[in-house]
Structures are given as C-alpha cells and as structure tokens.
Design an enzyme around this catalytic site. Structure first.
Site, short mmCIF file in Angstrom:
data_model
loop_
_atom_site.label_atom_id
_atom_site.label_comp_id
_atom_site.label_asym_id
_atom_site.label_seq_id
_atom_site.Cartn_x
_atom_site.Cartn_y
_atom_site.Cartn_z
N ASP A 187 0.85 -1.19 0.00
CA ASP A 187 0.00 0.00 0.00
C ASP A 187 0.88 1.24 0.00
O ASP A 187 2.09 1.16 0.27
CB ASP A 187 -0.92 0.02 1.22
CG ASP A 187 -0.15 0.08 2.53
OD1 ASP A 187 0.79 -0.72 2.71
OD2 ASP A 187 -0.46 0.95 3.37
N GLU A 254 0.14 -0.87 5.70
CA GLU A 254 1.21 -0.39 6.60
C GLU A 254 1.05 1.10 6.86
O GLU A 254 1.24 1.57 7.97
CB GLU A 254 2.57 -0.68 5.97
CG GLU A 254 3.75 -0.53 6.93
CD GLU A 254 4.29 0.89 7.02
OE1 GLU A 254 5.06 1.17 7.95
OE2 GLU A 254 3.94 1.74 6.18
ZN LIG Z 1 6.77 1.92 4.02
#
Ligand SMILES: [Zn+2]
Ligand SMILES: *[C@@H]1O[C@H](CO)[C@@H](O)[C@H](O)[C@H]1NC(C)=O
Ligand SMILES: *[C@@H]1O[C@H](CO)[C@@H](O)[C@H](O)[C@H]1NC(C)=O
Ligand SMILES: *[C@@H]1O[C@H](CO)[C@@H](O)[C@H](O)[C@H]1NC(C)=O
Length: 595
Positions: A187, A254
């Site tokens: 992501d 994340e």
């Molecule tokens: Zn990262």
C-alpha cells in the site's frame, strides 16, 4: 515506512477524542515493559560481553610491574567480513551476470513501473475489509504479481490472509532449520490532489526517464516488495531450491498502521510457527548513504515507541459577557504551554543503537571533525566526554529529536461561537518514545506536569477514568487525560549475533558486486528508522528483526527519496542493487548453519 502526520492518528480507529474519553484503565494489555524492553537489552548485554571487555581499557601488568592502559581502537564498531555465497557461488555469479545485462534492466524497470501503476492508497478512515470497497484495488495488485512472477506463483505456496495480505512459503528441504522471513508492504500513502501539478510525472504513471522510475510507492515500499519477489523469481529461473524455508509476508495497510494486514499476517505465523520461530526478519527501513565522507549502511535494529496523549477539558458554559477568569480554552493552552516548557530530558546513552552508530562514525568517518571524533571515542569511559558529544550534537535540534522522547501538539479543538463560553476543548499530543523509555514513563511525565495546574485552576483531574484529584473548594472544571496508540519502543535487535554478521557481510558483498569492487568499501552500523514499520507486530516471532532495504540514500548533502511526498522516485540502479541484495541474502542465509 509509516510516518505520522499532524492530521492523522494511527492505528486504532475511533480512538480520537472526545468519543473515547472515559475508556481504558492503565495500558495493562500491553506486555510488561520489563519483559519487552529489559529482556532484549539483557540478551544484548550478555552477548556483547566479549566485545565490551575488548572496549574497556585492558590493563596489563608490565614486566616492570607498572600498570599501562592500552589504547582502545577499532573495536567500538566491529565490522563483519565481506560474505559471498560459497556453496552456491557459481549460481550467485551467474545471477549477477544476468542482472548486469540490459535485458534484465528492462525487465526490472517494467516490474517496478507496473507495480507503481496500480493505485493502492491507504486512507485513515478505511472501514473493515469486506465492507469498504476502497480495499479492492489490492486484488489488482495480487493479479499483477501473479502475472509478473509466474515462477514464484508456481513454486511457492500462497495464502491470502484477511483477503489482501499475501503469505508465501518457499519450503526448504531441511525442516529443522528455522525459516527466514522477508517482509514488505504494497500500500502507499495517498497523493494529495493539490500537489498533482508539482509532480514531474503523474504519480501513478510509473514513468521511466532513463534513470528514475517515478511515482507514489516507487520508493516506499513497492521497490522493496518488487526486489524481494523479483530476487526469488530470478533464483527460481536459475533452478535454485532452498534448504532453509523462506516465508514472505506482504502487508497491505502499513501506511494506516498495519492492523488489517501485518497484524493478521503475524497472528497467522505465530499460530503456525510459534514464538521465536524465525531465524531473522527483514523489512523496509534504512539503506546506505555517505556520512562524514564514508559510505555507511544502517540496518534498523531499534524503533521508537509512540503514544498520543489526549487532553480534554470541560468547563461551565455561559454568555461570554460574564466570563470566569479562565475558559476551558485558556486552561488547555496553559497545559500545553506547560508541556512545551518542560520537554523530556534527552541524553545519548551508551548501549543504545544511536550511541553505537556514533562510534561507527568516529571510527570510520573519513571527514568527521577531530574534536567530535575524539569526544565520541573518549565517551566510552568518560562522562565528561559524553557530555561534550551531547553539547556538540544537540546543537542540531533534529538530531536531538531523533534521540529523545519527543512531544508535538498536533491537534486542538474548542469553542463554537464568539459570544459563548467554550464548554469543552481538547488536544492531542503525539509522543515518540525514546528506546530507553516506555509508554508508562511518558504517561507519567505528562500527568506529573498537569497535576499542579489542575490544583492551581481548581479542576477535577481524572486519568483513564480514575479520579486523581478533586478540588476542596468550588470545582472550576474537568480535566480528563487518556492515551491512545500506546506502542512501546521495539526490543533491540542484538548486533553481536550470527544474523547481524550475515546481514553485514551480505551488504558488503552486494555493494562490491554491484560496483565490481573488492575489499572493504562500505561500513555497517546499527541504525534506527524514524518511523514505525509493520515489524511492530512481529516482535514475538524473532529477536533478530532488521529494518533494511539496500537502497542508495544519497549523501547528507543530497538526499534521494521523495517517500511520502511529491516526486517520489527510485533509480533503476538502486533497484538492480536491491534485487542483488535479496539474491545474496537468500543464498547466504540458506547456506548458514549458525542459526
Ligand atoms: Zn513503508
Ligand atoms: C504502568 O504504570 C501503572 C501505574 O503505575 C502500573 O500499574 C502498571 O503496572 C505499569 N505498566 C507497565 C507495563 O509497567
Ligand atoms: C538439517 O539442519 C540441521 C540443523 O542445522 C542439521 O543438524 C542437519 O544435519 C540438517 N539435515 C540435513 C539432511 O542436512
Ligand atoms: C518535482 O520535480 C520537478 C521536475 O524536476 C520540479 O520542477 C518540481 O519543482 C519538483 N517538485 C517539488 C515539490 O520538488
């Protein structure tokens, strides 16, 4: 790597003030600080004894019976040897040659460029997986990997964890060897649409300009992911079969705290393999750069903790023609000023990764000023010298903030109308907690600063819903204090281990091979990334967690990055070197019988 900005809290949804105010007692669901922090430190200390005895003055009795102290040189930043694969040396050389061709370069550019073109933004307000459709672009990314890395997808077992998390298992032939875990996330942080015109190339173009691959995620962390999976694809193409099992875990949120991705992946692995079941873990983090005239790689062995202090004030409302001496906003301001006037004390402490890195600069930095070099070296056994090091380095507030527990008043709200007294006001202060401190110590620091003001202003003061102080006289208002996020500093990865040696030797071998060099050309020292990574969920899986991606970070004068901002890009040269790094790391780890 996730950095937390003013307008976003992470990772616990809904923990923003004031909805959640009365919740939670002391953060007891966290593991005890002692267990978390002291154990790894104790392990590191016990293991470092041999080094430490080298460092401290060796006193020897000469033939004439006088005591002489020997100089302590060259052991404060011990360096591993260059480590090239032995058993698979030919294969490694063949892979290296293949990677030096123009054909491979074109393939690698396509790999990363294609990955960048799939938008996988993480927003702070994403709903649960399965409900919020904005997660679904992750499926396009899965498909992209399947089409781009066919050998990986036929030779490795793939499981999808919580729909979008990717868990690959590359089964080794010897099941009694501990597996190694390679992590990355796919992501990206959103592109601020106001900044679109400032990008040299559109952020999801994946444009290659002859040198750089452009776009959001090209650096953080699709380059890490593509290098990892690309290295495996290349090794499979050369017929490599591992002896040791490699597990590959790719998270998908994340940048939003990793609760849906990394946390679920970690739980799945904990169930399957158990505690301390991995030989080592590697995730995004430090790279190498030129510092004080020397190229130094800094794998992250530590991570700061983090915590939000939520401060809420309620006071009687009314018409502003007859106000009390202090409104809720005025009192809240006084509390915040009190915090800023009493920052956390900051010290460079021996035994921390930052201190050890300074020793590496002193030892190996070609152009480090001699006063600083001498002070750092002397500080090993002189408190005065350590003080001098602080005096020099703390002139740079940025450096100081890297070392200590920080505080940033990031959010403030209060008041609705210019003629109405504000019935409530609240603020959020974000703390980054020094590796030598804890969530509790940080909480206590804040409470100790607020208590005298609660008394002075006549406020009832409650902490996590428990009343700490009630005024004797008339109560002028309510002060409520809670915390959220509450992440302890990470356990310190020991650097006197076979794993750290292996990583260091691999870094050196990669650096050399990529430049056709021999000998020692790069120093390795312990680092600490400024943000938190997905590894925060992985602590129980291994003591040996490294936050490192072998990318060229440029020099202190000319940093290369763009991560989280406009013009994010990654050079094809860095990409090739990073792939080479993972090839070398996998082969070296596969050959090692030391863990
Ligand atoms: Zn990262
Ligand atoms: C934090 O402090 C509280 C209050 O002093 C204590 O009860 C708790 O055990 C501490 N927690 C940890 C993890 O040390
Ligand atoms: C598998 O690894 C273990 C641990 O290093 C070793 O003792 C054993 O000899 C290995 N087995 C084989 C078949 O190589
Ligand atoms: C992005 O790069 C372009 C081209 O080099 C440059 O004109 C622009 O100023 C850069 N934007 C920022 C914010 O640095």
């Amino acid at each position: 790597m996730a950095r937390i900005s003013a307008n976003r809290t992470f990772p616990e949804k809904g923990s923003l003030l004031p909805t959640n105010l009365s919740v939670s007692a002391w953060p007891s669901r966290r593991r005890s600080m002692a267990a978390r922090l002291l154990k790894p430190i104790a392990v590191a200390c016990a293991g470092s004894l041999s080094t430490i005895t080298l460092l401290f003055i060796t006193v020897k009795v000469d033939s004439d019976n006088t005591l002489k102290s020997q100089d302590l040189i060259s052991s404060l930043c011990p360096q591993a040897e260059v480590l090239v694969p032995h058993i698979n040396h030919e294969l490694w050389s063949a892979v290296g040659e293949g990677m030096s061709t123009n054909d491979f370069k074109i393939i690698a550019i396509d790999w990363l460029s294609g990955a960048v073109q799939i938008e996988t933004e993480t927003y702070d307000d994403l709903g649960p997986v399965g409900e919020d459709p904005r997660w679904e672009n992750r499926l396009l990314f899965h498909e992209y990997l399947e089409n781009t890395f066919p050998l990986v997808h036929s030779a490795l077992k793939l499981e999808r964890i919580n729909t979008y998390g990717l868990l690959y298992t590359w089964q080794g032939s010897n099941v009694s060897l501990k597996p190694s875990l390679l992590m990355a996330h796919f992501d990206v942080v959103p592109v601020n649409s106001d900044t679109l015109s400032e990008w040299a190339y559109p952020p999801y173009s994946g444009h290659f300009d002859g040198k750089l691959i452009w776009g959001r995620g090209s650096n953080d962390d699709k380059s890490g992911l593509i290098s990892t999976i690309g290295a495996i694809e290349v090794l499979l193409r050369h017929g490599f079969q591992p002896t040791r099992t490699f597990v590959i875990a790719f998270g998908f949120d994340e940048e939003g705290g990793g609760l849906h991705g990394a946390k679920e992946l970690a739980d799945a692995m904990l169930n399957r393999y158990g505690q301390n079941s991995f030989a080592f873990i590697i995730d995004e983090g430090g790279g190498f750069s030129e510092q004080f005239g020397t190229v130094i790689a800094t794998p992250g062995i530590a991570e700061k903790g983090s915590m939000n202090a939520n401060i809420y004030l309620a006071a009687p409302g009314g018409h502003s023609s007859t106000p009390p001496e202090h409104t809720s906003i005025g009192i809240l301001s006084a509390l915040l000023v009190q915090l800023e006037n009493h920052p956390f004390e900051v010290h460079i402490e021996r035994g921390t990764s930052s201190y050890e890195l300074l020793q590496c600069f002193a030892e190996h930095g070609a152009t480090i000023p001699s006063t600083l070099r001498d002070a750092i070296k002397d500080s090993a056994n002189s408190d005065d010298a350590l003080q001098q090091v602080e005096n020099i380095l703390f002139k740079d507030p940025w450096f100081k903030s890297l070392i200590g527990t920080t505080q940033a008043v990031d959010v403030i709200r209060g008041g609705v109308k210019s003629n109405a007294l504000p019935e409530q006001a609240w603020a959020i202060v974000n703390h980054r907690i020094a590796t030598t401190s804890s969530v509790n110590a940080t909480t206590k620091h804040d409470i100790d600063l607020f208590l005298p003001l609660a008394i002075e202003f006549g406020l009832e003061f409650s902490v996590f819903g428990e009343i700490l102080y009630v005024p004797d006289a008339e109560m002028k208002g309510n002060l409520k204090f809670t915390t959220s996020v509450g992440l302890e500093p990470a356990p310190i990865t020991p650097i006197n281990s076979a794993q750290y040696q292996l990583l260091s030797g691999t870094i050196k071998a990669t650096y050399n091979a990529h430049r056709a060099l021999q000998g020692n050309n790069i120093v390795v020292g312990p680092g600490m990334p400024t943000g938190n990574t997905d590894t925060k969920y992985y602590w129980s899986l291994s003591e040996h967690i490294f936050r490192y991606k072998h990318h060229n970070g440029g020099s202190s004068n000319n940093p290369l990055s763009g991560a989280h901002t406009v013009n994010e890009s990654f050079s094809v040269d860095s990409l090739l070197e990073t792939i080479r790094f993972f090839v070398t790391l996998i082969l070296n780890a596969d050959e090692s019988n030391e863990f």
